[in-house]
Design a protein around this motif. Sequence first.
Motif, mmCIF file in Angstrom:
data_model
loop_
_atom_site.group_PDB
_atom_site.id
_atom_site.type_symbol
_atom_site.label_atom_id
_atom_site.label_comp_id
_atom_site.label_asym_id
_atom_site.label_seq_id
_atom_site.Cartn_x
_atom_site.Cartn_y
_atom_site.Cartn_z
ATOM 1 N N ILE A 15 45.397 2.720 -34.237
ATOM 2 C CA ILE A 15 44.836 2.503 -32.897
ATOM 3 C C ILE A 15 44.123 3.746 -32.369
ATOM 4 C CG2 ILE A 15 46.441 0.654 -32.296
ATOM 5 C CD1 ILE A 15 48.035 2.712 -30.630
ATOM 6 N N LEU A 34 37.505 2.211 -30.252
ATOM 7 C CA LEU A 34 37.596 1.167 -31.275
ATOM 8 C C LEU A 34 36.803 -0.070 -30.874
ATOM 9 C CD1 LEU A 34 41.240 2.005 -31.586
ATOM 10 C CD2 LEU A 34 40.085 1.479 -33.694
ATOM 11 N N GLY A 41 52.485 9.031 -23.214
ATOM 12 C CA GLY A 41 51.702 9.593 -24.318
ATOM 13 C C GLY A 41 50.240 9.227 -24.215
ATOM 14 N N THR A 42 49.959 8.015 -23.786
ATOM 15 C CA THR A 42 48.564 7.567 -23.629
ATOM 16 C C THR A 42 47.928 8.229 -22.413
ATOM 17 O OG1 THR A 42 48.979 5.503 -24.774
ATOM 18 C CG2 THR A 42 47.128 5.507 -23.229
ATOM 19 N N LEU A 64 55.763 5.205 -18.011
ATOM 20 C CA LEU A 64 57.161 5.578 -18.165
ATOM 21 C C LEU A 64 57.254 6.857 -18.988
ATOM 22 C CD1 LEU A 64 58.996 3.216 -20.665
ATOM 23 C CD2 LEU A 64 56.550 3.221 -20.354
ATOM 24 N N ALA A 119 60.236 9.993 -20.456
ATOM 25 C CA ALA A 119 61.563 10.603 -20.525
ATOM 26 C C ALA A 119 61.470 12.077 -20.149
ATOM 27 C CB ALA A 119 62.147 10.442 -21.932
ATOM 28 N N ARG A 120 60.433 12.751 -20.651
ATOM 29 C CA ARG A 120 60.304 14.207 -20.458
ATOM 30 C C ARG A 120 59.750 14.574 -19.088
ATOM 31 N NH1 ARG A 120 56.487 16.664 -24.158
ATOM 32 N NH2 ARG A 120 55.628 14.664 -24.788
ATOM 33 N N GLY A 121 58.935 13.692 -18.505
ATOM 34 C CA GLY A 121 58.358 13.981 -17.188
ATOM 35 C C GLY A 121 57.138 14.878 -17.231
ATOM 36 N N VAL A 131 65.706 5.387 -20.213
ATOM 37 C CA VAL A 131 65.016 4.353 -19.435
ATOM 38 C C VAL A 131 65.145 3.027 -20.187
ATOM 39 C CG1 VAL A 131 62.755 3.577 -18.633
ATOM 40 C CG2 VAL A 131 63.379 5.990 -18.442
ATOM 41 N N GLU A 155 49.194 -1.841 -22.351
ATOM 42 C CA GLU A 155 48.027 -1.416 -23.146
ATOM 43 C C GLU A 155 48.326 -0.204 -24.031
ATOM 44 O OE1 GLU A 155 44.022 -2.691 -20.679
ATOM 45 O OE2 GLU A 155 44.029 -0.843 -21.820
ATOM 46 N N GLY A 156 49.535 -0.085 -24.533
ATOM 47 C CA GLY A 156 49.814 0.944 -25.516
ATOM 48 C C GLY A 156 50.500 2.164 -24.949
ATOM 49 N N GLY A 157 50.662 3.223 -25.782
ATOM 50 C CA GLY A 157 50.241 3.276 -27.189
ATOM 51 C C GLY A 157 51.364 2.854 -28.126
ATOM 52 N N THR A 158 51.454 3.560 -29.240
ATOM 53 C CA THR A 158 52.338 3.160 -30.330
ATOM 54 C C THR A 158 53.793 3.029 -29.882
ATOM 55 O OG1 THR A 158 50.916 4.492 -31.776
ATOM 56 C CG2 THR A 158 53.019 3.743 -32.687
ATOM 57 N N GLY A 159 54.286 4.040 -29.169
ATOM 58 C CA GLY A 159 55.698 4.034 -28.765
ATOM 59 C C GLY A 159 56.008 2.866 -27.845
ATOM 60 N N VAL A 160 55.122 2.640 -26.914
ATOM 61 C CA VAL A 160 55.333 1.566 -25.940
ATOM 62 C C VAL A 160 55.192 0.190 -26.607
ATOM 63 C CG1 VAL A 160 54.142 0.471 -24.000
ATOM 64 C CG2 VAL A 160 54.921 2.826 -23.822
ATOM 65 N N PRO A 166 47.711 7.550 -35.132
ATOM 66 C CA PRO A 166 48.718 6.618 -34.591
ATOM 67 C C PRO A 166 48.477 5.185 -35.057
ATOM 68 C CG PRO A 166 47.584 7.821 -32.828
ATOM 69 C CD PRO A 166 46.828 8.080 -34.089
HETATM 70 N N1 LIG Z 1 43.591 1.425 -29.458
HETATM 71 C C1 LIG Z 1 44.256 1.138 -28.381
HETATM 72 O O1 LIG Z 1 44.168 0.036 -27.869
HETATM 73 C C2 LIG Z 1 45.162 2.166 -27.763
HETATM 74 C C3 LIG Z 1 45.708 1.914 -26.502
HETATM 75 C C4 LIG Z 1 46.568 2.872 -25.953
HETATM 76 C C5 LIG Z 1 46.867 4.019 -26.646
HETATM 77 N N2 LIG Z 1 46.308 4.230 -27.858
HETATM 78 C C6 LIG Z 1 46.637 5.453 -28.615
HETATM 79 O O2 LIG Z 1 48.046 5.566 -28.716
HETATM 80 C C7 LIG Z 1 48.353 6.949 -28.886
HETATM 81 C C8 LIG Z 1 49.528 7.290 -27.995
HETATM 82 O O3 LIG Z 1 50.675 6.651 -28.470
HETATM 83 P P1 LIG Z 1 52.098 7.318 -28.215
HETATM 84 O O4 LIG Z 1 53.099 6.540 -28.977
HETATM 85 O O5 LIG Z 1 51.995 8.781 -28.425
HETATM 86 O O6 LIG Z 1 52.277 7.169 -26.644
HETATM 87 P P2 LIG Z 1 52.689 5.978 -25.663
HETATM 88 O O7 LIG Z 1 53.277 4.815 -26.373
HETATM 89 O O8 LIG Z 1 51.540 5.756 -24.745
HETATM 90 O O9 LIG Z 1 53.795 6.720 -24.824
HETATM 91 C C9 LIG Z 1 54.984 7.111 -25.439
HETATM 92 C C10 LIG Z 1 55.730 7.872 -24.393
HETATM 93 O O10 LIG Z 1 56.148 6.978 -23.363
HETATM 94 C C11 LIG Z 1 57.385 7.406 -22.863
HETATM 95 N N3 LIG Z 1 58.356 6.371 -23.186
HETATM 96 C C12 LIG Z 1 58.251 5.340 -24.049
HETATM 97 N N4 LIG Z 1 59.370 4.595 -24.025
HETATM 98 C C13 LIG Z 1 60.186 5.177 -23.142
HETATM 99 C C14 LIG Z 1 61.466 4.888 -22.649
HETATM 100 N N5 LIG Z 1 62.143 3.811 -23.035
HETATM 101 N N6 LIG Z 1 61.997 5.703 -21.756
HETATM 102 C C15 LIG Z 1 61.336 6.770 -21.293
HETATM 103 N N7 LIG Z 1 60.096 7.087 -21.697
HETATM 104 C C16 LIG Z 1 59.553 6.308 -22.605
HETATM 105 C C17 LIG Z 1 57.712 8.720 -23.545
HETATM 106 O O11 LIG Z 1 57.087 9.693 -22.720
HETATM 107 P P3 LIG Z 1 57.480 11.237 -22.653
HETATM 108 O O12 LIG Z 1 57.003 11.816 -23.952
HETATM 109 O O13 LIG Z 1 56.702 11.739 -21.477
HETATM 110 O O14 LIG Z 1 58.942 11.317 -22.466
HETATM 111 C C18 LIG Z 1 56.982 8.555 -24.861
HETATM 112 O O15 LIG Z 1 56.708 9.777 -25.509
HETATM 113 C C19 LIG Z 1 47.106 7.736 -28.534
HETATM 114 O O16 LIG Z 1 46.528 8.232 -29.730
HETATM 115 C C20 LIG Z 1 46.198 6.708 -27.914
HETATM 116 O O17 LIG Z 1 44.827 6.957 -28.137
HETATM 117 C C21 LIG Z 1 45.460 3.327 -28.428
#
Ligand SMILES: NC(=O)c1ccc[n+]([C@@H]2O[C@H](COP(=O)([O-])OP(=O)(O)OC[C@H]3O[C@@H](n4cnc5c(N)ncnc54)[C@H](OP(=O)(O)O)[C@@H]3O)[C@@H](O)[C@H]2O)c1
Length: 217
Positions: free
Chosen positions: A7, A17, A41-42, A75, A77-79, A124, A144-149, A177
Amino acid sequence: MSVDGYIDDASPERLRLSSPADFDRVDGVRAGCDAILVGAGTVRADDPRLLVRSPVRRERRAARGLPPDLVKVTLTARGDLDPQARFFTTGSAPKLVYAASDAVPGLAARLDGVAEVIDAGDPVELPVLLADLARRGIRRLMVEGGTGVHTRFLTEGLADELHLVIVPFFVGDPLAPRFVHSGVFPQDSRHPMRLAEVTRIGDLTLLRYLLRASDRG
Ligand SMILES: NC(=O)c1ccc[n+]([C@@H]2O[C@H](COP(=O)([O-])OP(=O)(O)OC[C@H]3O[C@@H](n4cnc5c(N)ncnc54)[C@H](OP(=O)(O)O)[C@@H]3O)[C@@H](O)[C@H]2O)c1
């Protein structure tokens, strides 16, 4: 996502994309929702605005008594969130940050006046977050993402629909990712999703899946 399931790429710049036609489709889906959620993260990596862009759609929302923009939700965890991020500085609707208890005091001070910081426990819990959104009148949430969410919502079985758009190229970098991390997904080989729609958007493909067990018959 790319055909090989990524993604983004591994560079610091955001990889675009989607095509203009698909961005417009996304805008239409956004306009039909009450709120939009991305992970912290996003917010940090992409600095997205998450607005409804089309003036016509904004006017239609206003005519229905809704704010032109969606409530924005994230959302953490780290703030580690910057009040100057466009998530906070753009759009007229409220911004909600669900944070782990330890992060709340510092974050509430940093985001004072730009967002409401809600103590969502430690860790959380997404059902707690969703129940709180429901109490605030949010019925339809776009994630709308990203990977973790993506991984959290899908492994916990909290999404009703999955809109998967495949773009016609490869990323090919294992450091980039992916759409999801590995995990235990309720929709496995014995419990597949139902495909509700396939739409061609130029050379892109939209696959719309229904995820609820009741939708699988
Ligand atoms: N192509 C697409 O459609 C698309 C869309 C969106 C994003 N993306 C890509 O996705 C990548 C980012 O993905 P990502 O996995 O790093 O970030 P993410 O999924 O946007 O965010 C992950 C962060 O969310 C927080 N989080 C998630 N679950 C949690 C929970 N249960 N409790 C507390 N906090 C929680 C944490 O934040 P903290 O670290 O602050 O604690 C975690 O590090 C980027 O490269 C972006 O470009 C792509």
